[in-house]
Design an enzyme around this catalytic site. Structure first.
Site, short mmCIF file in Angstrom:
data_model
loop_
_atom_site.label_atom_id
_atom_site.label_comp_id
_atom_site.label_asym_id
_atom_site.label_seq_id
_atom_site.Cartn_x
_atom_site.Cartn_y
_atom_site.Cartn_z
N ARG A 55 -65.53 55.27 12.16
CA ARG A 55 -66.75 55.82 11.56
C ARG A 55 -67.29 57.08 12.23
NH1 ARG A 55 -68.43 50.71 13.74
NH2 ARG A 55 -69.70 50.93 15.62
N GLU A 96 -68.75 55.68 19.53
CA GLU A 96 -69.48 55.99 18.29
C GLU A 96 -69.89 57.47 18.30
OE1 GLU A 96 -71.50 51.85 16.95
OE2 GLU A 96 -72.66 52.86 18.48
N MET A 105 -85.47 53.30 11.65
CA MET A 105 -84.59 54.47 11.76
C MET A 105 -83.64 54.26 12.93
SD MET A 105 -85.62 58.45 12.55
CE MET A 105 -85.95 58.36 14.31
N ASP A 135 -79.67 56.48 14.15
CA ASP A 135 -79.05 57.78 14.48
C ASP A 135 -79.53 58.97 13.64
OD1 ASP A 135 -77.54 55.69 15.44
OD2 ASP A 135 -75.67 56.36 14.54
C1 FRU Z 1 -74.68 54.12 16.18
C2 FRU Z 1 -74.18 53.41 14.94
C3 FRU Z 1 -73.06 54.18 14.27
C4 FRU Z 1 -73.14 53.71 12.85
C5 FRU Z 1 -74.63 53.52 12.66
C6 FRU Z 1 -74.99 52.40 11.74
O1 FRU Z 1 -75.96 53.78 16.54
O2 FRU Z 1 -73.75 52.10 15.27
O3 FRU Z 1 -71.80 54.02 14.86
O4 FRU Z 1 -72.61 54.63 11.95
O5 FRU Z 1 -75.18 53.30 13.94
O6 FRU Z 1 -76.34 52.39 11.48
#
Ligand code: FRU
Length: 498
Positions: A175, A227, A46, A48
């Site tokens: 993203r 992010e 797991m 985010d």
């Molecule tokens: C942050 C991240 C996000 C991305 C996701 C991919 O931890 O890098 O930017 O959407 O994890 O799993």
């Protein structure tokens, strides 16, 4: 000679382990290092938290999930639900990769007025807005934004037929859309990140999006890629201010991943902030990609983070799962010397897990020891000593130490002797937390679980989240102090949630 198949032996051990556990509890979540009162997936990888939304009845926690391995891979949205953010029920995987790519981070909203037309007035859709990552596409354009909807409160999902809804304009890191309803402009607002800045979009229907502004190229921390943005209002003294959360990786105050915040204004189009210094939601190494819930019942601003760090998340010695979420936290604003700061405190509902231990109030004048009984504990300490040290210990002489220096306004956490650290060379570095020691005592709210400690300083004015991997539970707390003492104000056992 008779030999036993390992699976059979495993079964015998599981049975033996089960016999030693209380009969009225499910026989799960007892593996070494398994968090007892934090959310973690039952198995596999797991990262985010995603799609944090309350649907009118329940909280949803979607999360970045790789169902086939204990390391990051083709991302899905795992799913769990809760009535109180304390006890969780696992749900089937919500979103699977499709022809546009795998499913990266994003958010979810309740489209009560069916502005999207994806449901009906009687059956309004829950809409998830996420990033697609097309591993085979060119790096400059392989991240786009898509949506999916559910007409049964998150149980089953349909992808929107004309995904993606936001194409990639030529940004390599594009993203993590966070969408919310903005009452003042009667529109949906979407915040996403594009490498080193945030972009804001608006929409009437969650499908057609128009870019309205950008923020952040020249401000804040830029030690790594931006992010997981989140933008939301908070009130203080009858005034509304807007808070922007931005996770960065690497470049955190203690190395690797961390989340910074900006306080400012939002007029429906642009976010602006006069803030010049860099501020962190959490100083610790293990709170990343945290965002807040949409549609909370009492309008409170509830936050959850991923309790790990990209520096070592894929190497931590847990099995058959990797990673947990932080405790859910309520965010608020605080004013100090004419400046506004973000505070986070553990949500009220966690008190249902606490049962008080009796103790002697002044045990920590100069020095003292406390029998923790178990490693699932909550402690509230009022530290008036100018310098003090708390050491969590176990019978194997592993130790996690927390030094509080009220002269310097600094807390030093050392996990280098707190158990396993050899899986990654960065894991045993000292952790430094800054706090404002302005008053004559510093309050420490400590939540210790099987493999984590969360320290809330002065009701959440400074926070630090720290993982450790001790083979045996910490059952003793040793405290020493100079120039003043440490008063134990609360001491609770925290019960398990599984
Ligand atoms: C942050 C991240 C996000 C991305 C996701 C991919 O931890 O890098 O930017 O959407 O994890 O799993």
């Amino acid at each position: 000679m008779r030999s036993y198949h390992p699976a059979l032996l495993g079964g015998v051990f599981a049975l033996l382990a089960a016999c030693s556990q209380p009969a009225d509890r499910p026989q799960v979540y007892y593996e070494p290092y398994r968090p007892q009162y934090h959310f973690s997936p039952d198995s596999m990888w797991m990262n985010d938290p995603n799609g944090l939304v309350h649907d009118g009845e329940r909280y949803h926690l979607f999360y970045q999930y790789h169902p086939f391995d204990k390391v990051w891979g083709p991302m899905h949205w795992g799913h769990a639900t809760s009535e109180d953010l304390v006890f969780w029920e696992h749900q089937p995987i919500a979103l699977y990769p499709d022809q546009n790519g795998t499913i990266f981070s994003g958010s979810a909203v309740m489209d009560f007025s069916n502005t999207s037309g994806l449901g009906t007035a009687d059956q309004p859709p829950m809409v998830a807005i996420f990033s697609y990552f097309d591993a085979d596409g060119p790096k400059e354009t392989n991240q786009t934004q898509g949506i999916a909807y559910s007409l049964d409160k998150g149980k089953t999902w349909t992808k929107y037929a004309n995904n993606p809804v936001i194409d990639n304009p030529g940004e390599p890191d594009f993203r993590d859309p966070k969408v919310f309803w903005h009452e003042a402009s009667s529109s949906w607002i979407l915040a996403l990140v594009a490498g080193d800045h945030m972009q804001l979009y608006r929409s009437d229907n969650l499908i057609d999006w128009e870019l309205s502004s950008t923020f952040g190229q020249d401000v804040g921390a830029h030690g790594g890629v931006w992010e997981c943005p989140d933008l939301f209002p908070l009130e203080i003294n009858g005034e509304t201010h807007w808070v922007l959360l931005i996770s960065i990786n690497p470049g955190g105050p203690n190395g690797g991943s961390a989340t910074q915040y900006f306080i400012g204004d939002f007029d429906g189009n642009s976010f602006t902030s006069d803030q010049t210094e860099i501020r962190w939601v959490d100083f610790g190494p293990d709170n990343y990609a945290g965002v807040t819930y949409n549609n909370t019942p009492d309008n409170s601003r509830l936050f959850m983070g991923w309790m790990s760090n990209w520096q070592y998340a894929q190497e931590v010695p847990t099995s058959p799962w990797r990673s947990a979420s932080t405790l859910p936290r309520t965010l608020s604003l605080e004013s100090r010397e004419d400046q506004l700061y973000l505070k986070s405190s553990p949500i009220e509902a966690l008190k249902k897990l606490k049962s008080p231990h009796s103790f002697d109030a002044e045990i920590f004048e100069a020095s003292g020891t406390l029998d923790l009984v178990s490693d699932q504990a909550h402690l509230k300490l009022a530290v008036s000593a100018q310098s003090s040290k708390l050491v969590f210990e176990n019978e194997r002489l592993a130790a996690l130490s927390i030094e509080v220096d009220r002269d310097l306004g600094r807390i030093l956490i050392d996990r280098s002797k707190a158990g396993k650290t050899d899986f990654n060379e960065t894991f045993n570095q000292p952790i430094v937390v800054e706090f404002d020691p302005a008053s004559d005592q510093t309050l420490l709210d400590l939540w210790i679980d099987r493999s984590s400690i969360e320290v809330f300083v002065d009701d959440g004015a400074a926070v630090t989240t720290v993982l450790f991997f001790s083979e045996a539970p910490f059952t003793q707390l040793m405290a020493t102090s100079r120039q003043g003492g440490i008063r134990l104000e609360e001491f609770n056992q925290v019960s398990r949630i599984w």
